[in-house]
Every structure is written in C-alpha cells, then in structure tokens.
Design a protein around this motif. Structure first.
Motif, PDB file in Angstrom:
ATOM      1  N   LEU A 107      47.434 -10.126  45.331  1.00 46.46           N
ATOM      2  CA  LEU A 107      47.023 -10.321  46.648  1.00 46.46           C
ATOM      3  C   LEU A 107      45.638  -9.926  46.549  1.00 46.46           C
ATOM      4  CD1 LEU A 107      49.875  -8.642  48.757  1.00 46.46           C
ATOM      5  CD2 LEU A 107      49.446 -11.149  48.364  1.00 46.46           C
ATOM      6  N   PHE A 108      44.592 -10.795  46.953  1.00 48.00           N
ATOM      7  CA  PHE A 108      43.221 -10.562  46.904  1.00 48.00           C
ATOM      8  C   PHE A 108      42.546 -10.799  48.346  1.00 48.00           C
ATOM      9  CE2 PHE A 108      44.120 -12.330  42.397  1.00 48.00           C
ATOM     10  CZ  PHE A 108      43.802 -10.940  41.795  1.00 48.00           C
ATOM     11  N   ASP A 109      41.486 -10.188  48.534  1.00 43.56           N
ATOM     12  CA  ASP A 109      40.529 -10.253  49.747  1.00 43.56           C
ATOM     13  C   ASP A 109      39.595 -11.526  49.616  1.00 43.56           C
ATOM     14  OD1 ASP A 109      39.050 -10.370  52.138  1.00 43.56           O
ATOM     15  OD2 ASP A 109      38.535  -8.258  51.769  1.00 43.56           O
ATOM     16  N   ASN A 110      40.240 -12.435  50.018  1.00 37.81           N
ATOM     17  CA  ASN A 110      39.338 -14.118  49.697  1.00 37.81           C
ATOM     18  C   ASN A 110      38.557 -14.217  51.165  1.00 37.81           C
ATOM     19  OD1 ASN A 110      40.404 -14.191  47.248  1.00 37.81           O
ATOM     20  ND2 ASN A 110      42.209 -15.460  48.015  1.00 37.81           N
ATOM     21  N   GLU A 111      38.097 -13.287  51.940  1.00 41.91           N
ATOM     22  CA  GLU A 111      37.527 -13.462  53.010  1.00 41.91           C
ATOM     23  C   GLU A 111      35.935 -12.652  52.946  1.00 41.91           C
ATOM     24  OE1 GLU A 111      38.240 -15.637  55.456  1.00 41.91           O
ATOM     25  OE2 GLU A 111      40.075 -15.967  54.272  1.00 41.91           O
ATOM     26  N   ILE A 112      35.843 -11.692  52.127  1.00 37.87           N
ATOM     27  CA  ILE A 112      34.822 -10.939  51.886  1.00 37.87           C
ATOM     28  C   ILE A 112      33.547 -11.493  51.432  1.00 37.87           C
ATOM     29  CG2 ILE A 112      35.325  -9.972  49.704  1.00 37.87           C
ATOM     30  CD1 ILE A 112      34.231  -7.354  50.750  1.00 37.87           C
ATOM     31  N   THR A 113      32.462 -11.496  51.899  1.00 40.58           N
ATOM     32  CA  THR A 113      31.025 -12.183  51.447  1.00 40.58           C
ATOM     33  C   THR A 113      30.503 -11.390  50.265  1.00 40.58           C
ATOM     34  OG1 THR A 113      29.900 -11.247  53.068  1.00 40.58           O
ATOM     35  CG2 THR A 113      31.044 -13.090  53.722  1.00 40.58           C
ATOM     36  N   LEU A 114      29.489 -11.924  49.760  1.00 42.31           N
ATOM     37  CA  LEU A 114      28.900 -11.274  48.521  1.00 42.31           C
ATOM     38  C   LEU A 114      28.066 -10.080  49.430  1.00 42.31           C
ATOM     39  CD1 LEU A 114      27.456 -14.208  46.681  1.00 42.31           C
ATOM     40  CD2 LEU A 114      29.075 -12.500  45.804  1.00 42.31           C
TER      41      LEU A 114
END
Length: 517
Positions: free
Chosen positions: A179-186
């Motif tokens: 499970l990864f956080d794929n919404e976060i930005t750089l």
C-alpha cells in the motif's frame, strides 16, 4: 620449668620430626604435621604439671606451630597451583603453535585462491579445479560446471547463501499487496520529510537541501553529498530511509577498496560459494518490491571511487534498464537464486546510491568521470533548529516517484529562452576557458531543473545550481592564474544573461576562485 622444658622438647621433636617425615615421605609428613590427636596427647601428658606461666607459654607455642603448619600448607598449595598453571600454559602454547601452522596453510591456500580469482576477473584461460578438493567433496552434493571445470557445493545447496535466504523470505510475498501513497506531490514530500526529520529524529535541514536531494533522484542514480564533517551528510539519506520505512543500507568504504568485489563480493574457488556482500543482498531484495531503496557509500573518497565503482558508473548510464546487468559468475547453476540468470544479475530499478565525501588530506579527489555522472550536493553548514509538527512516515512507491518526475519534466520543462541563454553561455565558456558543457550535463540539466521546480524551487535557482556544480566546478582543474582576469568577465556575462539579482551561487563561487589565486 623442668616440665616446660620437657614439654618444649616433645613439641619440637614432634614438629621437626614432621619435617623429617616430609623428606622421607611427603604424604606421611603432611599427615604428621596435621596430626591433631598426637598434639592433643602431648598436651594431655603434661597439662597437670603446668602452672599459669607454663600454660601461657604452652598456648603461645601451640599457636606458633599452627601458624607454621598453615603457612607450610599454603606453600604446598601455591607450588601445586603453579605446576598446574605451567602445564596449562605449555598445553596452550602447543595448541597455539598448531593453530599457527593451520593458519599458515590457509594463507598458502588463500594466496593461490586469490591468483585464481584474478585469473577469472581478467578472463584468462580455463581455470583448473581446486587442488584442495577432497574425495569426500567430490562425492557429496550436486556437481556443476563452472568456468570449464567441475565444481561442487555440498548437499546441493545454493552457492549464493544470502540471496537464497532472500528468496525464502519473499517466497509468498505479493508485491501487489503493498500500500502506497500515490496522491502525494513532490513539494509535499519535501515539506513532510523535513518535518519528519525534525520532529522524529532531531535533524534540521534547509528546505533547499531537501529539494536538491529529491531532484537529484530524477537525473542520476549516484548522488554525492560533500562538505565539512559533521554537517549531516550521512544522516540525510539515513533519515530518508527511516521516513520511507525502508532502512538505508550503509556501506563504509575502506582505503583498501580497489575493485567491484568490494560492492558485490566474489566467487570463492576453494569453497565453490559466492561470498556476497550486504550491499548485493540489499540490491537483490530490492528486486522483489516497489519501495524506494538507498545505499550509502560512506566516506566514498577514502578510496578511489573510479576503481571500485567504475563498472556501476558505466552500467547505470545505459539508456535501457534491461542493460543494467552485472556478471557475477561466468555461468548459471540450477541451484542459483531466482533472480540470478545464467550468472547475471539485473540491477534493481528502485535503488539509488548516495556517496558522502569529505575534502581533506586523508581522502582522494573525486575525478571528473565520477562528478560528470553524479549530482553533487554541498552541505557546508548545520541546519538551523526549528519547530515542526509530529509527522508520520510515508509509504512511497518508486513507480509513483518516477511518474511524478516525468510529469514535472513535462510541466516545468526548461524554457527555450533559458536553453538559448545556456547555449550562449556554453559558447562563452568555450571561447574564454576552453571548456564545454557536454551532452550529458545538458541532459542532466533538463532532468534536474524541472523536478527542482516541482519540489518548490525556481528555474533560475535550479540552473544556477547545475551550472555552478557541474560546469564552473571544473575551473578548479585549470590554471587559476591564467583565468583570473577572465572570471570578472564571466560574472558580468552571467548578469547580462540572467539578471544582476540571479545566479548568485555561481557568482559567489567564481569570486571565491579568484581569491585563491
């Protein structure tokens, strides 16, 4: 007094008689010395004739005799103990001599083995089978072909012990379950990591350093953190591993490192096993997951980087990741780990390498070959303490990270106007300093600057950083006395192209160079 004289005579006769018995027979004498009933009988014989003074003398005499007996027994005990200790020392000396003999034999074997390994590395003719293999070795286990000779590993075990353990560890692992956080930005990653390092680890970094660190991931697999000791060069990638809940592998570089075997290990011709390093094990583990992995080459320039890391520099520059292949052994065995195919290992896509470097008299200068392929980040000052809210870890997929890199390169690509200025600057540097940017550096600039902007920086600051650390850094190798008068012209030309208020890092660096003359 006659009675006491007779008493004294009998007592001394008994005592010195004991000495005689020791001489004639030590065991009989010792028994006589401690024969309490005999002493008691003598006392019983004379005690009725004692007056008070005689009793006092008798008691003193008995005490002296007891003290002499005890002292003698102690001397005998000490003598026996020394004899036992001497025998133990002799036995230990004999055992030590035998061990030295065994070690000498092993040194001879290892010397011959080293020659065989060197022959294997240089690709010399067929390597003969080990002269130390015993008949039991030949008959126990599955025979395999290695380098044209018959090799054996007992019990059919894998010659890659550590890597096979990783296979067992991930035997039932489903990478799709991660499970990864794929919404976060750089930009959010930079802020969150900075707050995490502060609130959870007591480490303080400037946001600019973190932006440079993350942007470097987009343009190279090798990042060099350099500067004075104690500024947090090692703690930065270490904290990054903690932040991503995937600990960073630390490899402490030694002065003796001279070839790639220090990173990967080597095939032991004597044992028929591959001696894997922890770095190789970590690389192999990375092939099973989509997490972001880091390996720290701590004090990387305490040995010559271009010696032990040369092959990695070449491989990681290959445009196709299918070509990121390391030949570990000449051929494959059926018992080899799952991801070692025909003796070859495909380097993981999700691992980056961070080298820390101190510039002092105890280290080697890092060559242009290394600098050109890496992104150097200068950390010359300690971070200023600040307050940050408690921040949780981040679960980050390398695929999402690279997708964000790709989107940033599309959204914030270096503008045509900036590229035109870079071209003019390149022509100026060629004319006045006989140096060129090169295609590799231009590509890194196109990759690095957009991601730096996506992390919250500005394009002109990104250009400033790349030009300073990838181009103007090369001026240190020139004769500063000859280029001294040209530096002022270059500073003026930078102001003309980018504005008086911009390119401050490059201008400050050039002014420092001028002062060195």
């Amino acid at each position: 007094m006659t009675a006491y004289v007779e008493f004294l005579y009998e007592i001394l006769k008994q005592f010195f008689g004991g000495f005689w018995k020791i001489i004639s027979g030590i065991f009989t004498g010792l028994f006589s010395l401690v024969d309490v009933p005999s002493y008691a009988a003598i006392v019983d014989t004379y005690h009725e004739e004692f007056n008070v003074f005689a009793w006092i003398l008798a008691i003193l005499t008995l005490l002296i005799v007891v003290a002499l007996v005890v002292a003698l027994l102690l001397l005998v005990a000490v003598f026996i103990k020394k004899r036992i200790d001497n025998r133990k020392k002799l036995a230990n000396s004999i055992a030590l001599l035998e061990e030295v003999g065994k070690l000498n034999s092993q040194v001879i074997r290892l010397t011959k083995e080293k020659d065989r390994i060197l022959a294997l590395k240089t690709g010399s003719a067929e390597i003969p089978s080990s002269p130390y293999a015993t008949s039991s070795d030949e008959g126990d286990g599955a025979e395999q072909k290695e380098g044209g000779s018959t090799s054996t590993v007992k019990g059919g075990e894998s010659r890659f012990y550590k890597l096979s353990q990783v296979d067992l560890q991930y035997k039932d692992y489903d990478r799709n379950s991660e499970l990864f956080d794929n919404e976060i930005t750089l930009e959010e990653i930079c802020e969150r990591f900075r707050n995490y390092a502060c609130s959870r680890m007591g480490l303080f970094y400037e946001i600019r350093v973190i932006r440079l660190f993350l942007a470097a991931f987009s343009s190279t697999r090798l990042i060099i953190l350099q500067g004075i000791s104690g500024t947090g060069k090692t703690s930065l990638p270490y904290a990054w591993g903690k932040f991503l809940e995937n600990d960073t592998q630390i490899a402490s570089v030694q002065p003796s490192w001279r070839d790639r075997s220090e990173l990967f290990g080597y095939f032991n011709e004597f044992t028929k096993r591959f001696s894997e390093t922890e770095v190789l094990k970590r690389m192999y583990e990375a092939t099973y997951t989509d997490k972001v992995y880091l390996t720290i080459l701590d004090e990387m320039n305490i040995a010559r980087v271009e010696y032990y890391f040369a092959e990695m520099l070449s491989i990681l520059e290959m445009p196709s990741r299918a070509e990121w292949i390391v030949d570990l052994v000449p051929s494959g065995w059926p018992s080899d780990p799952k991801h070692i195919v025909n003796g070859r290992f495909n380097l993981p896509e999700n691992m980056w390498y961070v080298g820390t470097a101190n510039n002092d008299d105890s280290t080697f200068a890092i060559s242009d070959k290394v600098y050109d392929r890496a992104i150097p980040i200068n950390i010359d000052s300690k971070g200023v303490k600040f307050e940050a809210p408690y921040t949780e870890n981040l679960s980050l997929s390398y695929k999402h990270l690279e997708n964000m890199f790709a989107q940033a390169k599309e959204k914030y690509r270096v503008g045509d106007e900036s590229l035109e200025k870079i071209t003019k600057l390149d022509d100026y540097v060629i004319e006045h300093f006989r140096l060129a940017f090169g295609n590799r550096i231009v590509k890194q600039l196109r990759d690095f600057v957009p991601v730096y902007v996506a992390c919250g920086g500005t394009e002109v600051d990104g250009l400033d950083y790349v030009l300073t650390n990838k181009i103007f850094r090369k001026f240190e190798g020139l004769n500063l006395a000859f280029i001294r008068d040209e530096i002022d012209g270059l500073i003026a030309y930078l102001s003309e192209l980018f504005g008086e208020e911009n390119m401050q890092e490059a201008k400050a660096y050039l002014r420092r160079l001028k002062k060195l003359v």
